[in-house]
Design a protein around this motif. Sequence first.
Motif, PDB file in Angstrom:
ATOM      1  N   VAL A 124     -20.701 -15.262   5.917  1.00 40.90           N
ATOM      2  CA  VAL A 124     -18.780 -15.338   6.318  1.00 40.90           C
ATOM      3  C   VAL A 124     -19.078 -14.284   5.462  1.00 40.90           C
ATOM      4  O   VAL A 124     -19.134 -14.221   4.161  1.00 40.90           O
ATOM      5  CB  VAL A 124     -18.470 -16.141   6.488  1.00 40.90           C
ATOM      6  N   SER A 125     -18.502 -13.393   6.527  1.00 35.17           N
ATOM      7  CA  SER A 125     -17.779 -12.444   4.362  1.00 35.17           C
ATOM      8  C   SER A 125     -16.683 -11.567   4.295  1.00 35.17           C
ATOM      9  O   SER A 125     -15.409 -12.169   5.442  1.00 35.17           O
ATOM     10  CB  SER A 125     -18.558 -10.937   4.884  1.00 35.17           C
ATOM     11  N   HIS A 126     -16.124 -11.722   2.972  1.00 32.02           N
ATOM     12  CA  HIS A 126     -14.553 -11.448   3.612  1.00 32.02           C
ATOM     13  C   HIS A 126     -14.479 -10.198   3.954  1.00 32.02           C
ATOM     14  O   HIS A 126     -14.539  -9.223   4.260  1.00 32.02           O
ATOM     15  CB  HIS A 126     -14.256 -11.190   1.403  1.00 32.02           C
ATOM     16  N   PRO A 127     -13.145 -10.779   4.624  1.00 32.78           N
ATOM     17  CA  PRO A 127     -12.356  -9.175   5.913  1.00 32.78           C
ATOM     18  C   PRO A 127     -12.046  -8.198   4.895  1.00 32.78           C
ATOM     19  O   PRO A 127     -11.948  -7.037   6.248  1.00 32.78           O
ATOM     20  CB  PRO A 127     -11.317 -10.413   6.618  1.00 32.78           C
ATOM     21  N   LEU A 128     -11.345  -8.581   4.009  1.00 31.94           N
ATOM     22  CA  LEU A 128     -10.865  -6.721   3.545  1.00 31.94           C
ATOM     23  C   LEU A 128     -12.278  -5.728   2.483  1.00 31.94           C
ATOM     24  O   LEU A 128     -12.040  -5.232   2.720  1.00 31.94           O
ATOM     25  CB  LEU A 128     -10.009  -7.102   2.479  1.00 31.94           C
ATOM     26  N   THR A 129     -13.214  -7.202   1.930  1.00 32.09           N
ATOM     27  CA  THR A 129     -14.275  -6.146   0.650  1.00 32.09           C
ATOM     28  C   THR A 129     -15.272  -6.271   1.761  1.00 32.09           C
ATOM     29  O   THR A 129     -16.388  -5.440   1.379  1.00 32.09           O
ATOM     30  CB  THR A 129     -14.170  -7.099  -0.388  1.00 32.09           C
ATOM     31  N   GLY A 130     -15.642  -7.018   2.247  1.00 30.57           N
ATOM     32  CA  GLY A 130     -17.250  -6.965   2.865  1.00 30.57           C
ATOM     33  C   GLY A 130     -17.733  -8.137   1.994  1.00 30.57           C
ATOM     34  O   GLY A 130     -19.049  -8.160   1.994  1.00 30.57           O
TER      35      GLY A 130
END
Length: 731
Positions: A124-130
């Motif tokens: 799972v990665s951050h939805p804004l920064t990746g």
Amino acid sequence: MSLILYLLNQLYYRLFPGNKSINCQTSSRPGSRWGTLLFLILLFSGWNARAQFHAQRRQELKANSNWFHGAHRVDCNQEPPVSIEAPGYFPVAKRYERLRITDPLTPDFQTSFPGERNTNMIPVSHPLTGQFQFAVFPDQVYNRNFGMMPNGEFDPETFDPVTSDKHIAVVPFINDTNRYYIFNLGVEGTGLVYSVLDMRLDNGLGDIDPSAKAIPLKQWQYSYANFEVIGTVPGNNCNLWLLVAENLIVESSFNIYAFEITANGINTTPVTTKITKAFRPEILWDFQVSPDRKTIARIGLHVPEDTLTRKAASVNFLSFSPGTGQVGDSHLPAIDIPLHDFGLNIHGSFTPDNGFYMVNNGDYRPDKMLYLTRYDLSAYDNNYNPEKVPFALNYLILRQSEQGCPGVPPTLFFKPYNNSLYFNIPFGLKAGCPGGEGMKIVSKDLTAIRSLTGLGGRGWDVNGFSPDEIMLTVQNRFYTGNDVVYPYTPADTLPDLALDSVFCFDPTTPFPQLTLEAKAGYSNYVWNDGTAGPAKTVTQSGTYWVYYTGPCNTRVDSFRLRFRERKRIMPPDTVICDQRFPFDVRIGRAEFYLWDDNSTAQDRRIFKPGTYSVIFEALGCKQYDTLRVGGMLCPCNVSVPNAFSPNNDGLNDYFKPVMGLGCVPAQYSLRIYNRWGQLVYKSNNEFDRGWDGRTDNGTPADIGSYFYELRFNTSYRTDNYYHKGELILVR
């Protein structure tokens, strides 16, 4: 339904003005009025780019932008994606690989072929920064440094740590960027549980909230069922649906549960649907929801109870309602999947544009090509117009294990991402393994990931292969975990209703005046030509759409009005040898058949030359097709090769006489002897494959000279045929 009933009544009154009512069921009786019924179907097409598929939105692309494979991380934040070493993940991957290995003397990662699916995990990665945040396995959760979270371990007796099935899902809280639901499917007899992960815990590294860990959500109805997470789907009301399948392998049905997730939490009472299976028993896998959220595909393998050697595979489709969570029958018929030499490693996927369904069924050819199959979802009334998509390999796939070399290819999986469909490919074999002329020999197994796009050629064909390869190594497995999915927001345009109206009568007929009605109960309706209001009158075929304001976002309804194209189900006209009458003809799939001899079967036995016709019904429209069959007297010529090379390269692997179609032999006999007169092969069947160069006990025969005798009787020769000669076996 108001639009459907209105269109049906308008067209019916125009065609049959003397009638006062309409029966919405189509008639399959030969005497019914046909060629005049308006038929409505769901439209699976991405023509309206204004309403973006959810998986192509920025937050979902960023949240699923890091893929981990053994010692590497594939970074999809870059274009094209690149492979980066990920030493922190490697010890974690080794732990799960060791659990899979049954032989303690076998080194890690050496028991499986390149491309095998890893233990199911979700990064799972951050939805804004990746930026990568955490990874979820069936029994453990790791932070971004691949340290296990303080409360991130689950009971391995309850949650299978080495399953490659999709037993986990990660769902973000709605309107809360710090918290996630983690769903785990337990082993047989347990159930579905959920936990809450909070990224604010453990100094920002994240942890499972100990007060919300492994909370029971659903106990399974049957302890002997198999379970799989189908996926997470955005709903129509700023909500999400978690879909879970409970398959009763030996039963005639299976269950699908849809759990609604809103800003208020999880609805613990799922929408439950019982689905009748086409076969029993049946193993199910590769559940996937289409990009437009309206179809669920699954691959099923029918395993008869009496034998494991006769199997049948198919892709079956179900409809899904993002508004209600209901699952039902789909207008898409099943796709029968042929089984090839490499068995049951069948996998499929929707293309990201929702236009096609791609299948890999192990179709490896002697020309060093892997053939994928592309099914056009818009051509479902013509058996999907399947087309082969060849992909070149750099070595020959072997038909059997030889000298420690793999005898089957690696399993190939698909992973849709953005506008591409990614899949793993074999890149080489172990040093010393046979592979044919020009094979690239490498020191160890390599794999790579390639992508296929719909931008080249006619879409998703050989022109669409990307030239970029993401190189991996033998320490890699390709996983197909469930993506992290976000709900539609007020800023999104939500594709809602899509109707494809098909007219069965001739295109020269004047188009009737029709009224299109958008879904009622909303506001601010604006059509594509700028007119306002929930209804619009049209007088010609074409595509129309209307925007309106829903409860939490803008929605769009689309309509396509078109005339039904003529469908051909007969094979092409042909000429048959007189000696080959009678023969059987099987025509394409339809809902009703009426031949010119009043038979109603799909098959027809042809006894003599002539013209044969059939009336058939397909998707509500009755049509007409013909087949012309000619006849000619064919000669009975026999050709016998003088050598063959049974080395499994696909060329001259069998010795067999070639007989002209005019022979039609009876009392066929082929005998082969070695140089000492010993019988090594015999056949009384003209249709078998011939001698494969092996003795009765299955061992390869020696190279050298052999002798054959060929005999048969036929009424199309004046004498009985007898011929003997020498043949050479080479390798």
